[in-house]
Design a protein around this motif. Structure first.
Motif, mmCIF file in Angstrom:
data_model
loop_
_atom_site.group_PDB
_atom_site.id
_atom_site.type_symbol
_atom_site.label_atom_id
_atom_site.label_comp_id
_atom_site.label_asym_id
_atom_site.label_seq_id
_atom_site.Cartn_x
_atom_site.Cartn_y
_atom_site.Cartn_z
ATOM 1 N N LEU B 17 0.841 -1.203 0.000
ATOM 2 C CA LEU B 17 0.000 0.000 0.000
ATOM 3 C C LEU B 17 0.874 1.249 0.000
ATOM 4 C CD1 LEU B 17 -2.847 1.236 0.158
ATOM 5 C CD2 LEU B 17 -2.683 1.115 2.650
ATOM 6 N N ARG B 18 1.942 1.232 0.816
ATOM 7 C CA ARG B 18 2.850 2.392 0.843
ATOM 8 C C ARG B 18 3.614 2.517 -0.474
ATOM 9 N NH1 ARG B 18 6.486 1.645 5.836
ATOM 10 N NH2 ARG B 18 7.400 3.599 5.134
ATOM 11 N N LEU B 19 3.946 1.386 -1.079
ATOM 12 C CA LEU B 19 4.597 1.419 -2.396
ATOM 13 C C LEU B 19 3.671 2.063 -3.422
ATOM 14 C CD1 LEU B 19 6.978 0.516 -4.228
ATOM 15 C CD2 LEU B 19 5.783 -1.655 -4.535
ATOM 16 N N ALA B 20 2.405 1.650 -3.412
ATOM 17 C CA ALA B 20 1.432 2.192 -4.372
ATOM 18 C C ALA B 20 1.216 3.681 -4.132
ATOM 19 C CB ALA B 20 0.109 1.449 -4.252
ATOM 20 N N ALA B 21 1.162 4.073 -2.861
ATOM 21 C CA ALA B 21 0.882 5.468 -2.536
ATOM 22 C C ALA B 21 2.101 6.349 -2.788
ATOM 23 C CB ALA B 21 0.436 5.587 -1.079
ATOM 24 N N GLY B 22 3.277 5.742 -2.892
ATOM 25 C CA GLY B 22 4.492 6.531 -3.102
ATOM 26 C C GLY B 22 5.127 6.991 -1.811
ATOM 27 N N THR B 23 4.812 6.356 -0.702
ATOM 28 C CA THR B 23 5.365 6.790 0.581
ATOM 29 C C THR B 23 6.338 5.778 1.172
ATOM 30 O OG1 THR B 23 3.500 5.843 1.799
ATOM 31 C CG2 THR B 23 3.299 8.131 1.126
ATOM 32 N N LEU B 24 6.649 4.718 0.433
ATOM 33 C CA LEU B 24 7.603 3.726 0.949
ATOM 34 C C LEU B 24 9.026 4.214 0.720
ATOM 35 C CD1 LEU B 24 7.770 0.848 2.190
ATOM 36 C CD2 LEU B 24 7.928 -0.041 -0.131
ATOM 37 N N ASN B 25 9.886 3.990 1.683
ATOM 38 C CA ASN B 25 11.310 4.298 1.582
ATOM 39 C C ASN B 25 11.886 3.786 0.247
ATOM 40 O OD1 ASN B 25 13.858 2.714 1.738
ATOM 41 N ND2 ASN B 25 14.144 3.736 3.681
ATOM 42 N N ALA B 29 11.307 0.236 -1.648
ATOM 43 C CA ALA B 29 10.484 0.298 -2.860
ATOM 44 C C ALA B 29 11.216 -0.382 -4.018
ATOM 45 C CB ALA B 29 10.159 1.750 -3.214
#
Ligand SMILES: [Zn+2]
Lengths: 228, 223
Positions: B17-25, B29
Motif C-alpha cells: 500500500l505504501r509502495l502504491a501510494a508513493g510513501t515507501l522508503n 520500494a
C-alpha cells in the motif's frame, strides 16, 4: 491556440486518420477507437473512465492536441487538488500538475488500458513525479518506481472492458467504506508517513490503525470480487 | 526469478500500500519492485492499491489552475527530454543462470566488498540519488557461498530482502528464489545460505546493526 474550454463538442477527430490507425492499432482495440469517433464527449461534465481511455488513445495514435486539451481540462485541476491535499504549496502542486500532463502526452503510447484504468495510470505518473521532486529536496521519500515491464501488446476487448469496469467499481467500493476506514486509506495516500505516524496523528494505538487499514482493504477486496 | 518459480513469501499489504501510494522508503520500494517483476500475484495486488489512488485522484474536486497553465504545457509538448546517463556497474561474475530483475539495470553497482568468509556485498546507488547509501536508499547486493552464514544482524527499522538465486534459511523460515523476507527492528537473525548458495538484494531503513565480531564491518556499510 486550442483551449480546453467550450461547450459540448464532438470527440476530437480532426487530425485522426481512422484508416491509418486501424492498420496500426491491434484489431481488438479498434472498436474503442471507433467509438471515440462516434460518441460525443461532453466536456462540461467530468470525463468518464471510457472517455479517458479513448482520449489517451487519440493522443497516442495521432498526437491529437484537442484530445489532450480535454484530458488536461479533466485531470490537471484534479492533479493540483490531489497534491494540495497531500500538503504541497500552491506553486509546487501547480507545477506537478503541469509536469504530469506533459508526461501524459509523452507516455501516452505506453498506456495499456488492459492493465490499469486511465485515472490509475495518471495517478502513477504523478506519484512518481512527486517522489522525484521530494528526492531532489532530499527529503526521505522513495525512489521512482519505473514502469511495469512486459506490456501485453494486444489486450482483448474484454480485458479493456473489464479494466474500465474495475475503475468504476473502485470508485463505488471506496464509497462503501466507513468514514473511519476511508480516512485511514486516504491518509495512506495523502500523508507521506508510515502507519505509525498516522496512528500518532490520529491519537490511536498503532494496532487500531493497522486493523482499520486491514478492514478497509478487505472491504475493497470484497467489492472488487477478490482481485485486490 | 525464472518462470518456473512461484514465490511463496511476499511483501505485506501495508508495504505494498505504501509502495502504491508513493510513501515507501526508496530502498524498500526498489526491492519490492524487483520482486514484483517475477511475481504476478503481487502485480495484481499493487494494481488494486494503485486503483485506489486513481479513484482518489479522479474524485478530487477540481482546484483552480494558473490561467497560463494550459498554454505553458502546450508550449512544451514538442520538447525532447534528455536521456538519462547510463549506470556504472561493477563486474559481478554471477553464475550464468542467474536471472536479474530488469530494475537492477537502472542503478549503479559499486565494487565488491568482503563481509566475512564466503560473503561479499556491493552497494547500489539508485537512479536519481547522489550517492550509494544516501538516506532512505540503502540497498546492497549480497552473495553468500553455499551453507555460509550470511551475517548476524538486526536493524533499526524495516528490512526487505529479495532472493535472486539460491536461498537461505533463518529462524523465520526458508526463502527461495523470488521470495521476499520482511523484518523489523525486533528481529535479530542470522540467515544461512542454502546448499546452492544465496544471492539476494537487501534494503533497510535506518541502520543495519551487525553483531558479534563482524560489527567492525559496520563502517563499510556507512552505518
Ligand atoms: Zn509477490
Amino acid at each position: 491556440m486550442i483551449q480546453p474550454t467550450g461547450a459540448c463538442v464532438k470527440a476530437p477527430v480532426s487530425r485522426y486518420d481512422a484508416k491509418r490507425s486501424a492498420a496500426r492499432v491491434p484489431l481488438s482495440r479498434v472498436p474503442l477507437y471507433w467509438a471515440a469517433l462516434l460518441s460525443p464527449v461532453d466536456i462540461t461534465a467530468p470525463l468518464d473512465a471510457a472517455a479517458q481511455v479513448r482520449l489517451i488513445g487519440l493522443v497516442a495514435e495521432a498526437q491529437d492536441r484537442q484530445a489532450f486539451a480535454l484530458l488536461f481540462k479533466h485531470f490537471a485541476p484534479r492533479l493540483k487538488a490531489f497534491h494540495l491535499r497531500a500538503g504541497l504549496a500552491d506553486g509546487a502542486a501547480e507545477e506537478l500538475a503541469q509536469e504530469t500532463m506533459l508526461l501524459l502526452w509523452r507516455k501516452a503510447a505506453g498506456f495499456d488500458p488492459a492493465r490499469a484504468g486511465a485515472a490509475t495510470w495518471v495517478f502513477t505518473i504523478t506519484r512518481n513525479l512527486r517522489i522525484d521532486a521530494a528526492r531532489r529536496r532530499q527529503s526521505p521519500l522513495p525512489g521512482q518506481l519505473p514502469a511495469w515491464p512486459e506490456a501485453d501488446p494486444s489486450p482483448s476487448a474484454e480485458a479493456l472492458i473489464l479494466e474500465n469496469e474495475r475503475a468504476i467499481r473502485m470508485r463505488g467500493a471506496l464509497d462503501t467504506l466507513t468514514a473511519a476506514q476511508r480516512h485511514v486509506i486516504e491518509l495512506s495516500f495523502f500523508a507521506d508517513t508510515p502507519h505509525s505516524s498516522i496512528a500518532t496523528s490520529l491519537k490511536l494505538p498503532l494496532g487500531t490503525v493497522k486493523s482499520r487499514i486491514r478492514q478497509a482493504l478487505t472491504r475493497l477486496r470484497e467489492q472488487l470480487g477478490g482481485e485486490a | 526469478m525464472s518462470p518456473r518459480h512461484h514465490p511463496t513469501h511476499h511483501p505485506a499489504d501495508a508495504t505494498l500500500l505504501r509502495l502504491a501510494a508513493g510513501t515507501l522508503n526508496a530502498g524498500l520500494a526498489f526491492v519490492a519492485q524487483a520482486h514484483m517483476h517475477g511475481c504476478a500475484q503481487c502485480r495484481t495486488r499493487i494494481a488494486a492499491f494503485e486503483a485506489v489512488g486513481g479513484a482518489l485522484l479522479d474524485s478530487q474536486p477540481p482546484a483552480t489552475l494558473a490561467p497560463t497553465a494550459f498554454a505553458a504545457v502546450l508550449a512544451r509538448l514538442d520538447e525532447t527530454p534528455a536521456p538519462a546517463p547510463a549506470p556504472r556497474q561493477a563486474k559481478l561474475n554471477l553464475p550464468p543462470d542467474t536471472v536479474l530483475p530488469p530494475i537492477l539495470a537502472t542503478c549503479d553497482i559499486g565494487p565488491s566488498l568482503w563481509l566475512g568468509r564466503g560473503v561479499r556485498f556491493n552497494k547500489l546507488r539508485l537512479p536519481g540519488t547522489a550517492q550509494a547509501g544516501a538516506p532512505q536508499t540503502n540497498v546492497i547486493l549480497v552473495r553468500a557461498a553455499a551453507n555460509r552464514p550470511i551475517f548476524r544482524h538486526t536493524h533499526t527499522a524495516q528490512e526487505l530482502t529479495l532472493i535472486l538465486r539460491g536461498g537461505y534459511t533463518d529462524i523465520t523460515g526458508q526463502y527461495a528464489t523470488g521470495d521476499t523476507a520482511e523484518s523489523d527492528a525486533t528481529l535479530l537473525h542470522q540467515p544461512r545460505a542454502d546448499a546452492e548458495g544465496c544471492i539476494c538484494l537487501l534494503a533497510f531503513e535506518g541502520r543495519l546493526l551487525l553483531t558479534g565480531w563482524l560489527g567492525w564491518c559496520q563502517r563499510r556499510l556507512g552505518g
